[in-house]
Scaffold this motif. Structure first.
Motif, short mmCIF file in Angstrom:
data_model
loop_
_atom_site.label_atom_id
_atom_site.label_comp_id
_atom_site.label_asym_id
_atom_site.label_seq_id
_atom_site.Cartn_x
_atom_site.Cartn_y
_atom_site.Cartn_z
N VAL A 105 -26.64 -8.78 41.85
CA VAL A 105 -26.11 -9.23 43.20
C VAL A 105 -26.08 -10.79 43.22
CG1 VAL A 105 -27.07 -9.37 45.46
CG2 VAL A 105 -27.17 -7.23 44.36
N GLN A 106 -27.12 -11.35 42.44
CA GLN A 106 -27.00 -12.74 42.35
C GLN A 106 -25.89 -13.43 41.77
OE1 GLN A 106 -29.27 -15.21 43.09
NE2 GLN A 106 -30.25 -13.69 44.56
N GLN A 107 -25.34 -12.67 40.65
CA GLN A 107 -24.00 -13.02 39.78
C GLN A 107 -22.80 -12.75 40.88
OE1 GLN A 107 -24.02 -10.92 36.21
NE2 GLN A 107 -21.96 -11.95 35.59
N VAL A 108 -22.68 -11.93 41.23
CA VAL A 108 -21.60 -11.62 41.85
C VAL A 108 -21.62 -11.77 43.41
CG1 VAL A 108 -20.70 -9.96 40.14
CG2 VAL A 108 -21.70 -9.05 42.32
N ALA A 215 -19.61 2.07 38.27
CA ALA A 215 -19.70 2.20 36.88
C ALA A 215 -20.87 3.42 36.75
CB ALA A 215 -20.22 1.11 36.14
N PRO A 216 -20.82 3.88 35.47
CA PRO A 216 -21.82 5.18 35.29
C PRO A 216 -23.13 4.78 34.72
CG PRO A 216 -20.01 5.12 33.69
CD PRO A 216 -19.82 3.85 34.40
N ILE A 217 -23.98 5.58 35.14
CA ILE A 217 -25.40 5.61 34.33
C ILE A 217 -25.49 6.91 33.65
CG2 ILE A 217 -27.90 5.22 34.81
CD1 ILE A 217 -27.21 3.67 37.28
N VAL A 218 -25.76 6.96 32.41
CA VAL A 218 -25.60 7.78 31.36
C VAL A 218 -26.72 8.08 30.67
CG1 VAL A 218 -24.37 8.51 29.38
CG2 VAL A 218 -23.11 7.26 31.20
N GLY A 232 -17.70 -4.72 48.71
CA GLY A 232 -17.49 -6.01 49.33
C GLY A 232 -16.49 -5.86 50.36
N GLN A 233 -15.96 -7.09 51.00
CA GLN A 233 -14.87 -6.97 51.86
C GLN A 233 -13.37 -7.23 51.60
OE1 GLN A 233 -17.44 -9.94 54.59
NE2 GLN A 233 -15.93 -8.91 56.04
N ALA A 234 -12.72 -6.44 51.66
CA ALA A 234 -11.28 -6.48 51.18
C ALA A 234 -10.53 -7.97 51.35
CB ALA A 234 -10.34 -5.29 51.52
N ASN A 235 -10.75 -8.27 52.62
CA ASN A 235 -10.01 -9.51 52.84
C ASN A 235 -10.69 -10.93 52.14
OD1 ASN A 235 -12.50 -9.84 54.19
ND2 ASN A 235 -11.72 -10.31 56.24
N ARG A 236 -11.93 -10.77 51.53
CA ARG A 236 -12.34 -11.84 50.77
C ARG A 236 -12.21 -11.40 49.29
NH1 ARG A 236 -17.71 -11.99 49.71
NH2 ARG A 236 -18.34 -10.32 51.21
N THR A 237 -12.27 -10.16 48.86
CA THR A 237 -12.35 -9.79 47.50
C THR A 237 -11.07 -8.88 47.29
OG1 THR A 237 -14.77 -9.97 47.52
CG2 THR A 237 -13.92 -9.07 45.46
N SER A 238 -10.37 -9.18 46.57
CA SER A 238 -9.24 -8.30 46.45
C SER A 238 -9.59 -7.32 45.42
CB SER A 238 -7.89 -9.15 45.83
OG SER A 238 -8.06 -9.64 44.63
N ALA A 239 -8.75 -6.29 45.34
CA ALA A 239 -9.08 -5.19 44.32
C ALA A 239 -8.95 -5.82 42.69
CB ALA A 239 -7.95 -3.98 44.46
N LYS A 240 -7.87 -6.70 42.77
CA LYS A 240 -7.76 -7.39 41.45
C LYS A 240 -8.65 -8.25 40.92
CE LYS A 240 -3.83 -10.40 39.23
NZ LYS A 240 -4.64 -11.42 38.55
N VAL A 241 -9.63 -9.11 41.91
CA VAL A 241 -10.61 -9.85 41.71
C VAL A 241 -11.64 -9.09 41.09
CG1 VAL A 241 -12.45 -11.30 42.76
CG2 VAL A 241 -9.90 -12.07 43.04
N MET A 242 -11.97 -8.12 42.17
CA MET A 242 -13.01 -6.89 42.15
C MET A 242 -12.92 -6.37 40.54
SD MET A 242 -14.55 -4.22 44.45
CE MET A 242 -15.89 -5.53 45.24
N PRO A 248 -16.51 -6.14 35.06
CA PRO A 248 -17.28 -6.43 33.64
C PRO A 248 -18.83 -6.40 33.60
CG PRO A 248 -15.47 -7.72 33.61
CD PRO A 248 -15.43 -7.21 34.97
N ALA A 249 -19.21 -7.37 34.84
CA ALA A 249 -20.61 -7.53 35.22
C ALA A 249 -21.34 -6.30 35.66
CB ALA A 249 -20.84 -8.61 36.26
N LEU A 250 -20.54 -5.38 36.42
CA LEU A 250 -21.17 -4.09 36.93
C LEU A 250 -21.27 -3.36 35.58
CD1 LEU A 250 -21.83 -1.98 39.11
CD2 LEU A 250 -19.22 -1.30 39.22
N MET A 251 -20.16 -3.13 34.54
CA MET A 251 -20.57 -2.20 33.57
C MET A 251 -21.45 -2.74 32.71
SD MET A 251 -17.96 0.13 33.80
CE MET A 251 -17.17 0.68 32.16
#
Lengths: 261, 261
Positions: A105-108, A215-218, A232-242, A248-251
């Motif tokens: 959360v701090q990172q993204v 992302a999966p927890i296995v 997040g909010q789509a008007n601030r974070t596009s699908a491309k940016v996400m 990568p940070a989430l994975m």
């Protein structure tokens, strides 16, 4: 993820023991944000019980300390939380996952949640909000439909196709926004894509303006036991940016949590 | 705060209906961090049931979707969380209190929690951690004894003296640190002080190095329904600093939350 197929043999659903226990739990579940305090009649109506049946269960719950009454209105006591706590404390992973999720959360600078699958729903087991986001009031234990959420589609991807189709068909598929996919075959394709990618992005299908990626927890046996998402909010974070910046940070975080298992 | 006196009249504690329901809930509670997966024998031992009795309840829970089994080991499902969620969602105040608590955490840079009283324990209903503090892994639904916590002593102060004494005498009073007050008369004096002040500070009585201060959340009828606290590390935040600098902000936050009731 284990399915909820009823066991063969006793007790059958018609068994009085099963029924009385089911009714007791039903009465607990009849209390809600819109009905925090209920009369005997209200509990009976909400649980589909007779007044006599509802009275017996309420007095039982009162004897056990799960309900209190002022003589007319019944309310649940905090002892009820022990039941959910039994579940959470039997999954110690979430305590250890929390610091990983907080670092993410701090990172993204977006909220992070963890959820598991239950029938056609996802159930939140951990949630780390960020400050700047609109406040989504979804706490631990709250549910969302699996078919229209990134966590849900990814968790469904761990089941075989027959089971996925059965759950999608059992879902109350509503066009919650103009983007929501509700057709079972189209949803099967989305789930298959999530299975290939091992991640899933859903863009404004649950709610206008809301975008999320999961992302999966296995576990060590290779089964997906839970999933982690960023929303997040789509008007601030596009699908491309996400996808390009946050995924990568989430994975990476999901992999760290998986290693705690 | 309502007490948990069993109702007069039926059902009596010996009633089979009450007993079966109580046993079912007992089985749910037998799952824990140290026993997340249990065999039939383990559940029976932990719940004080015969193997046959434990089997009947486990199969009932399985039929209802609250338990899954791989044939040998039983685990709880996330459906269990619905029961705790029923309680939390019947107290919508905590969703609305969260932003107030988050603002307080930002201001004082210490963790903030909300709890209610249940018999001799406090039960956490909301928790907003700060980043820099040592991580206290106490989530919603977890319990601490009332006699040695700031939240507990303040919540006890809303009861009449006879009831306070009964609860203190029923508490398992342990000297958890060298500072812990365990004598009932000395504790009665601490509770009386909390009642006069309408706040309560406890310095390292629960755990060495842990200090906390609590303020009351009061409903329109003037009854204390919950309490809010700030907790921190004693070596960083002295009792003096906590009282002089943080208490005013805490009292202000508690007042804001009370006004939401």
């Amino acid at each position: 993820m284990a399915t909820h197929t009823p066991p063969t043999g006793t007790p059958a659903p018609g068994d009085s023991y099963v029924q009385s226990f089911a009714r007791g739990l039903q009465v607990i579940r009849s209390f809600s944000e819109s009905a925090p305090r209920q009369t005997l009649s209200e509990v009976a109506a909400a649980s589909g019980l007779t007044r006599a049946g509802a009275r017996r269960i309420l007095l039982t719950l009162q004897t056990l300390g799960y309900v209190v009454s002022d003589g007319k209105l019944f309310t649940l006591t905090p002892r009820i939380l022990d039941l959910g706590f039994a579940y959470l404390s039997s999954m110690p992973i979430w305590n250890r996952a929390e610091p990983v999720m907080e670092a993410l959360v701090q990172q993204v600078q977006e909220s992070c949640s963890a959820a598991v699958l239950d029938a056609t729903d996802i159930v939140y087991v951990m949630r780390v909000p960020t400050k700047k986001i609109m406040h989504i009031s979804l706490g631990v234990g709250s549910r969302l439909p699996a078919y229209c959420t990134s966590l849900g589609r990814l968790l469904l991807a761990d089941l075989d196709d027959e089971e996925v189709r059965a759950r999608l068909e059992a879902s109350d598929r509503q066009a919650l926004t103009k983007h929501t996919v509700t057709d079972v075959d189209a949803l099967m394709a989305k789930v298959a894509q999530a299975r290939r990618q091992q991640w899933c992005l859903v863009n404004q299908e649950l709610e206008e303006g809301l975008i999320s990626v999961a992302a999966p927890i296995v576990n060590r046996q290779g089964r997906m036991v839970a999933a982690l998402n960023i929303s997040g909010q789509a008007n601030r974070t596009s699908a491309k940016v996400m996808q390009e910046t946050m995924l990568p940070a989430l994975m990476d975080a999901a992999k760290k949590v998986s290693q705690l298992l």
